[in-house]
Design a protein around this motif. Sequence first.
Motif, PDB file in Angstrom:
ATOM      1  N   ILE A 806     -11.863  52.448   8.976  1.00  0.00           N
ATOM      2  CA  ILE A 806     -10.897  52.892   7.968  1.00  0.00           C
ATOM      3  C   ILE A 806     -10.146  54.144   8.401  1.00  0.00           C
ATOM      4  CG2 ILE A 806     -12.506  54.356   6.679  1.00  0.00           C
ATOM      5  CD1 ILE A 806      -9.836  51.974   5.203  1.00  0.00           C
ATOM      6  N   ASN A 807     -10.762  54.964   9.248  1.00  0.00           N
ATOM      7  CA  ASN A 807     -10.083  56.185   9.689  1.00  0.00           C
ATOM      8  C   ASN A 807      -9.030  55.909  10.758  1.00  0.00           C
ATOM      9  OD1 ASN A 807     -12.446  55.546  11.253  1.00  0.00           O
ATOM     10  ND2 ASN A 807     -12.042  57.397  12.450  1.00  0.00           N
ATOM     11  N   ASN A 808      -8.997  54.676  11.295  1.00  0.00           N
ATOM     12  CA  ASN A 808      -8.024  54.327  12.333  1.00  0.00           C
ATOM     13  C   ASN A 808      -6.883  53.457  11.821  1.00  0.00           C
ATOM     14  OD1 ASN A 808      -9.042  55.586  14.805  1.00  0.00           O
ATOM     15  ND2 ASN A 808     -10.812  54.246  14.531  1.00  0.00           N
ATOM     16  N   GLY A 809      -7.156  52.603  10.846  1.00  0.00           N
ATOM     17  CA  GLY A 809      -6.099  51.713  10.384  1.00  0.00           C
ATOM     18  C   GLY A 809      -6.633  50.718   9.377  1.00  0.00           C
ATOM     19  N   ARG A 810      -5.973  49.573   9.279  1.00  0.00           N
ATOM     20  CA  ARG A 810      -6.338  48.556   8.286  1.00  0.00           C
ATOM     21  C   ARG A 810      -6.425  47.199   8.962  1.00  0.00           C
ATOM     22  NH1 ARG A 810      -4.436  50.302   3.074  1.00  0.00           N
ATOM     23  NH2 ARG A 810      -4.923  48.246   2.197  1.00  0.00           N
ATOM     24  N   ASN A 811      -7.380  46.396   8.483  1.00  0.00           N
ATOM     25  CA  ASN A 811      -7.496  44.992   8.875  1.00  0.00           C
ATOM     26  C   ASN A 811      -6.904  44.174   7.729  1.00  0.00           C
ATOM     27  OD1 ASN A 811      -9.347  45.576  11.261  1.00  0.00           O
ATOM     28  ND2 ASN A 811     -10.534  46.418   9.556  1.00  0.00           N
ATOM     29  N   LEU A 812      -5.685  43.692   7.904  1.00  0.00           N
ATOM     30  CA  LEU A 812      -4.931  43.149   6.776  1.00  0.00           C
ATOM     31  C   LEU A 812      -5.091  41.644   6.602  1.00  0.00           C
ATOM     32  CD1 LEU A 812      -1.906  45.458   7.331  1.00  0.00           C
ATOM     33  CD2 LEU A 812      -3.491  45.528   5.416  1.00  0.00           C
ATOM     34  N   LEU A 813      -5.278  40.928   7.685  1.00  0.00           N
ATOM     35  CA  LEU A 813      -5.662  39.523   7.617  1.00  0.00           C
ATOM     36  C   LEU A 813      -6.973  39.396   8.375  1.00  0.00           C
ATOM     37  CD1 LEU A 813      -2.329  37.572   8.401  1.00  0.00           C
ATOM     38  CD2 LEU A 813      -3.173  38.357   6.195  1.00  0.00           C
ATOM     39  N   THR A 814      -7.978  38.828   7.737  1.00  0.00           N
ATOM     40  CA  THR A 814      -9.271  38.643   8.384  1.00  0.00           C
ATOM     41  C   THR A 814      -9.731  37.210   8.198  1.00  0.00           C
ATOM     42  OG1 THR A 814     -10.389  39.396   6.381  1.00  0.00           O
ATOM     43  CG2 THR A 814     -10.004  41.047   8.096  1.00  0.00           C
ATOM     44  N   TYR A 815     -10.490  36.719   9.157  1.00  0.00           N
ATOM     45  CA  TYR A 815     -11.044  35.371   9.043  1.00  0.00           C
ATOM     46  C   TYR A 815     -11.992  35.302   7.848  1.00  0.00           C
ATOM     47  CZ  TYR A 815      -9.114  34.139  13.595  1.00  0.00           C
ATOM     48  OH  TYR A 815      -8.254  33.867  14.639  1.00  0.00           O
ATOM     49  N   ALA A 816     -11.976  34.177   7.165  1.00  0.00           N
ATOM     50  CA  ALA A 816     -12.845  33.984   6.009  1.00  0.00           C
ATOM     51  C   ALA A 816     -14.307  33.908   6.453  1.00  0.00           C
ATOM     52  CB  ALA A 816     -12.431  32.722   5.262  1.00  0.00           C
ATOM     53  N   SER A 817     -15.190  33.748   5.507  1.00  0.00           N
ATOM     54  CA  SER A 817     -16.614  33.648   5.821  1.00  0.00           C
ATOM     55  C   SER A 817     -16.880  32.390   6.641  1.00  0.00           C
ATOM     56  CB  SER A 817     -17.433  33.616   4.532  1.00  0.00           C
ATOM     57  OG  SER A 817     -17.067  32.499   3.736  1.00  0.00           O
ATOM     58  N   ALA A 818     -18.020  32.370   7.307  1.00  0.00           N
ATOM     59  CA  ALA A 818     -18.321  31.287   8.249  1.00  0.00           C
ATOM     60  C   ALA A 818     -18.284  29.913   7.595  1.00  0.00           C
ATOM     61  CB  ALA A 818     -19.686  31.534   8.893  1.00  0.00           C
ATOM     62  N   ASP A 819     -18.663  29.826   6.335  1.00  0.00           N
ATOM     63  CA  ASP A 819     -18.701  28.520   5.671  1.00  0.00           C
ATOM     64  C   ASP A 819     -17.346  28.113   5.096  1.00  0.00           C
ATOM     65  OD1 ASP A 819     -18.778  30.541   3.794  1.00  0.00           O
ATOM     66  OD2 ASP A 819     -20.091  29.461   2.416  1.00  0.00           O
ATOM     67  N   GLU A 820     -16.342  28.991   5.197  1.00  0.00           N
ATOM     68  CA  GLU A 820     -15.028  28.675   4.638  1.00  0.00           C
ATOM     69  C   GLU A 820     -13.883  28.778   5.634  1.00  0.00           C
ATOM     70  OE1 GLU A 820     -14.361  31.265   1.340  1.00  0.00           O
ATOM     71  OE2 GLU A 820     -15.596  30.085  -0.032  1.00  0.00           O
ATOM     72  N   LEU A 821     -14.096  29.379   6.802  1.00  0.00           N
ATOM     73  CA  LEU A 821     -12.948  29.710   7.659  1.00  0.00           C
ATOM     74  C   LEU A 821     -12.311  28.502   8.328  1.00  0.00           C
ATOM     75  CD1 LEU A 821     -13.454  29.829  11.040  1.00  0.00           C
ATOM     76  CD2 LEU A 821     -14.890  31.725  10.361  1.00  0.00           C
ATOM     77  N   LEU A 822     -13.063  27.421   8.554  1.00  0.00           N
ATOM     78  CA  LEU A 822     -12.475  26.255   9.213  1.00  0.00           C
ATOM     79  C   LEU A 822     -11.732  25.413   8.187  1.00  0.00           C
ATOM     80  CD1 LEU A 822     -12.075  24.606  11.784  1.00  0.00           C
ATOM     81  CD2 LEU A 822     -14.168  23.352  11.208  1.00  0.00           C
ATOM     82  N   ALA A 823     -10.410  25.400   8.256  1.00  0.00           N
ATOM     83  CA  ALA A 823      -9.600  24.590   7.350  1.00  0.00           C
ATOM     84  C   ALA A 823      -9.397  23.186   7.887  1.00  0.00           C
ATOM     85  CB  ALA A 823      -8.238  25.255   7.122  1.00  0.00           C
ATOM     86  N   SER A 824      -9.343  23.042   9.223  1.00  0.00           N
ATOM     87  CA  SER A 824      -9.145  21.721   9.829  1.00  0.00           C
ATOM     88  C   SER A 824      -9.440  21.809  11.316  1.00  0.00           C
ATOM     89  CB  SER A 824      -7.706  21.243   9.612  1.00  0.00           C
ATOM     90  OG  SER A 824      -7.502  19.959  10.168  1.00  0.00           O
ATOM     91  N   GLY A 825      -9.930  20.706  11.873  1.00  0.00           N
ATOM     92  CA  GLY A 825     -10.210  20.648  13.304  1.00  0.00           C
ATOM     93  C   GLY A 825     -11.690  20.738  13.601  1.00  0.00           C
TER      94      GLY A 825
END
Length: 886
Positions: A806-825
């Motif tokens: 937090i003292n360096n910057g922001r993570n504005l888009l992050t991968y979802a949790s392991a059980d939700e991040l795969l949308a296709s493939g």
Amino acid sequence: MKRTVLAALIAVATLGSTSVTADTLGLDTEYRSATPTVEQVLGYPMGSRISSPEAIYDYFQALAESHPEQVRIITYGETWEERPLYYVAISSATNISQLADYRAGMQALANPQATDSDEAERLLAELPSSIWLSYGVHGNEISSPEAAMLTAWHLLAANDDATRIMLDNTMVFIDPVQNPDGRGRFVSRYYMTAGLEHSSDRISAEHNEPWPNGRSNHYLFDLNRDWLALTQPEVAGQVDALLDTYPLIFVDLHEMGGDQSYYFTPEARPYNPLIAASQRESLWTIGENNGKWFDRHGYDYFTREIFDAFYPGYGASWPLYHGTLAMTYEMASARGHHFRTKDGDILTYGDGVQRHFVASLATIETASRERERLLTNFWNYRKQAIADGRDSDERYVFINADRDPAGAQRLAGLLTRHGVTVQQSNAAFEACGEDFAAGSLVIDSAQPAHYMIRTLLDEQVNMAQDFLDEQERLRANNLPDQIYDVTAWSLPLMFNLEQQRCERAPRVDTQLANTDIIKPGTLNNADAKVAFLAPWGDMNSARLLAAALREGLTVKQSDLAFTLKSGERYPAGSLIFTLAENGDDVAARLTTLAQRTGATINGVDSSWITEGPNFGSNNVQKVHAPRIAMAWDEPFSSLNAGHTRFVLERQIGYPVTAIRADQLRRADLSHYNVLLLPSSYGSLAGAFGDDGAANLKQWVERGGVLITMGNSTAWAVEQQLLASALESEAKEQTVEVHQQPKVEGLLLETTEHLHNYVNGADTDPYWTSGVITKLDVDQEHWLTAGVPATVNSITVGNQIYRPLTINNGRNLLTYASADELLASGYLWAENKQQLAHKPYLMWQPRGRGMVISFAQEPTYRAYLDGLNITLMNAIFGGASHARPLR
């Protein structure tokens, strides 16, 4: 005058090119002298020179003039560099005279909803077969366009029964040069490097093209990956032509590495499950006949080992889902006049021309012999498509236009261009238990394009389980997997649009969609007394911002959502045009821009805000027209550079200045607000050096916005411009790898333990071929203004970054949790675990400027419409929020 040999082919001698006869082809035919040869038209023997696209066009014009009864040239567009795109119809005089009837007949067969069985039986008995031969989609795959000329000459000049029967039975469509701009680039550069003798040495300049090489088109797209998004005129125009003619066979003729032989159908695994069994059987028949021709001439070939039939976005795949047979042919490439193979043999340009010619004739013969079977299978495929859609409990597909009307409109136009019948609602409605806005898409999948609908819209297409099991086995044994390209491509997911499917459709007033991807926008309350507002969040608003800045209008943009006294709410990022700053004619100017960009603009008579920032707040930024530079040339990815420039220039409408990488070492960048570093294939540290790194750091500190993509983000980390880190593979069990010749004994209890030991402690994560992943959005930052709570992205490769603190910057888009991040493939289990919650988009302020880094390529193949607003925020919002020295 008759000739009994095929004198149009060549063999390359040690000291130049010499025309020789080729009666070893065994064609046993005579040739009419009335058909002009390449040498007569272009001034050199066939295959003795790599013909320019202009020369090839001239030759086909000559054939059309000499055989007007048998040849038609049909134009389907032009390239970005204004070269013509065309195909050539060749057949018997009778068939060519009835070309319009042929088209009408194929259109009837393609539409069983409007054609009864009796009419179909008549057409099946009367229509000729057809084949579409597409040459030179990659501009540096040089032999096939020459083979196109040879094939055409042979069909017109040959005076034998076999050729006559082929033409009586078959419409032959030839697209001689699918990528004229890329070929023109290759030919020009190749002959600039040639000397007294053509070199066969693979390390010679002739065999090593400068960046960006001739493979891609003007905007540096691999055209053989554009058959889903249809962003480039070369592919979109060819799709239009294919849907006009519905050829029964489509062949895409390529080149591959010079140490290989020749590849043709059948394809390797995995197979797309939407390919019909009858198509697979016919592909085998075509391959088997090709094999007979190659055996006759003593040519080596192979099948089934590489070039799979899973991903539908190739030229050799897309036609399958309309019922056409489609396939790839690949010839070992000389990439010039001569090439010395690893075995010491000399491969010539003429070798490639000969083999592509033979493969073309062999496939035309199959098209002719299998006329009735091919036509019947096509008709049955289209009938079965309707039946499968009608019987499905997910017959109707609904795509909501509520959040992103621009994306929905583009998808409607794109699907229509793909040959899908799409309706758009004229009013809001409810379906599948969900509410849909006016303009939403309603698609009845009980139509002949049913399989194309599923190909483009299905969120998941599975590879066979036994194939996946084999890939896991290969990985477990430290062997490379066999997945060739991306494993996910659903257009709604990539556009970030919601779709629902159910068995029934409600009664709602609709209109038939057309191919327009932008619906003209509107300006409401043109007599407004204070300002005009445009909600932010789709490509319409992005185009409006770009156009307004180029028109010199003064634009403000709110970092936060706000609500007017009237109760109307505007999202973060919304655009504000005040009359005080833009003059009395602003309404007329904005009306024109709204119609052009698709944006909706509303006039307001008061600036009173009940919630959120007022127009004069520090949370409302004046948007200065940014001057955008992009790194160009080695070692950057030409594809990512081209995709990004295309999105900005052609989809958004804002210019970009390309600057070669070596210029960035010392260039005065003070003229530019934003610098884009595309993904790279080589070392940026080597390209920029210490001087270049220092120059860019100083520029950022003085107020520049540096945007990195893909692998270039690793350079930003290395240079400590970004306080992240690249991760090695995460392992539950690790062991220190031995360094001495004798060490203590080690117990390896599992194969996973062995795998971890063999790979070492610092191994990179396993490579991902390409999946669609879900990203969570931090919506409390101007970089995510107008972006929904979740978006989707293509993830390729093996780079995984640590989050910024937090003292360096922001993570504005992050991968979802392991059980939700795969949308296709298909994603390896360990990658799924390691990617979870890791950053996709990072922002770090530095001095008066900032670094904005994408872990992947947000413009990948120009597929990801759902990420475009994030990129626009990075560019325009970044320039507005930086504090450059003025």
